[in-house]
Design a protein around this motif. Structure first.
Motif, mmCIF file in Angstrom:
data_model
loop_
_atom_site.group_PDB
_atom_site.id
_atom_site.type_symbol
_atom_site.label_atom_id
_atom_site.label_comp_id
_atom_site.label_asym_id
_atom_site.label_seq_id
_atom_site.Cartn_x
_atom_site.Cartn_y
_atom_site.Cartn_z
ATOM 1 N N ASP A 26 -11.538 9.947 15.074
ATOM 2 C CA ASP A 26 -11.331 10.676 16.323
ATOM 3 C C ASP A 26 -9.908 11.214 16.328
ATOM 4 O O ASP A 26 -8.952 10.461 16.464
ATOM 5 N N SER A 28 -9.360 14.056 18.313
ATOM 6 C CA SER A 28 -9.541 15.051 19.368
ATOM 7 C C SER A 28 -8.193 15.435 19.961
ATOM 8 O O SER A 28 -7.327 14.586 20.164
ATOM 9 N N ASN A 51 -14.795 13.137 15.707
ATOM 10 C CA ASN A 51 -14.481 13.929 16.885
ATOM 11 C C ASN A 51 -13.200 14.725 16.674
ATOM 12 O O ASN A 51 -12.129 14.146 16.514
ATOM 13 N N SER A 53 -12.841 17.467 18.885
ATOM 14 C CA SER A 53 -12.912 18.323 20.065
ATOM 15 C C SER A 53 -11.502 18.639 20.559
ATOM 16 O O SER A 53 -10.634 17.778 20.605
ATOM 17 N N ASN A 71 -18.177 16.689 16.218
ATOM 18 C CA ASN A 71 -17.870 17.294 17.504
ATOM 19 C C ASN A 71 -16.610 18.138 17.375
ATOM 20 O O ASN A 71 -15.509 17.600 17.216
#
Length: 138
Positions: A26, A28, A51, A53, A71
């Motif tokens: 992650d 993000s 992730n 994002s 994502n």
């Protein structure tokens, strides 16, 4: 490699992460502009999945990488080299793909709703129904 190590090395000035495995990380909202993730693997294997994002991947080199089911909602991929990447079932909703090279990329099942595709290159890009929808309106 985990997210913490990637971000530490990037912050220290490293940009070359060719072939690295980043499954289920992650990052993000991270600034990763001009990073080289060519031939990297960032696939989703668990519920939370990889992730990115809102991440800034502008001008990144992500050639021949595997970003399946990742994502990338709202990510900035403007002017990135995404040639021959796998984005099967990836969430690219609201992503900025303006000027990106998507030649040979596989967008099968990817969500491109609200994505900015202006100036993107789509030579030999795999899209199952042969069309690209960049907004949710039919």
């Amino acid at each position: 490699m985990d997210a913490k190590e990637l971000l530490q090395r990037y912050t220290a000035g490293e940009r070359d992460f060719v072939g690295v495995g980043l499954d289920d990380v992650d990052v993000s909202g991270a600034n990763l502009s001009s990073i080289n993730l060519s031939r990297a693997s960032m696939n989703q294997f668990f519920a939370d999945g990889a992730n990115l994002s809102g991440a800034d991947l502008s001008k990144a080199s992500i050639y021949q990488a595997g970003f399946n089911e990742v994502n990338l909602a709202g990510a900035n991929l403007s002017e990135a080299d995404l040639g021959d990447c796998g984005f099967r079932r990836a969430n690219l909703s609201g992503a900025n793909l303006s000027g990106a090279n998507l030649s040979g990329a596989d967008l099968s099942g990817a969500d491109l709703s609200g994505a900015d595709l202006s100036g993107a290159i789509f030579r030999y890009t795999r899209i199952p129904d042969g069309s690209i929808r960049s907004d949710s309106r039919e």
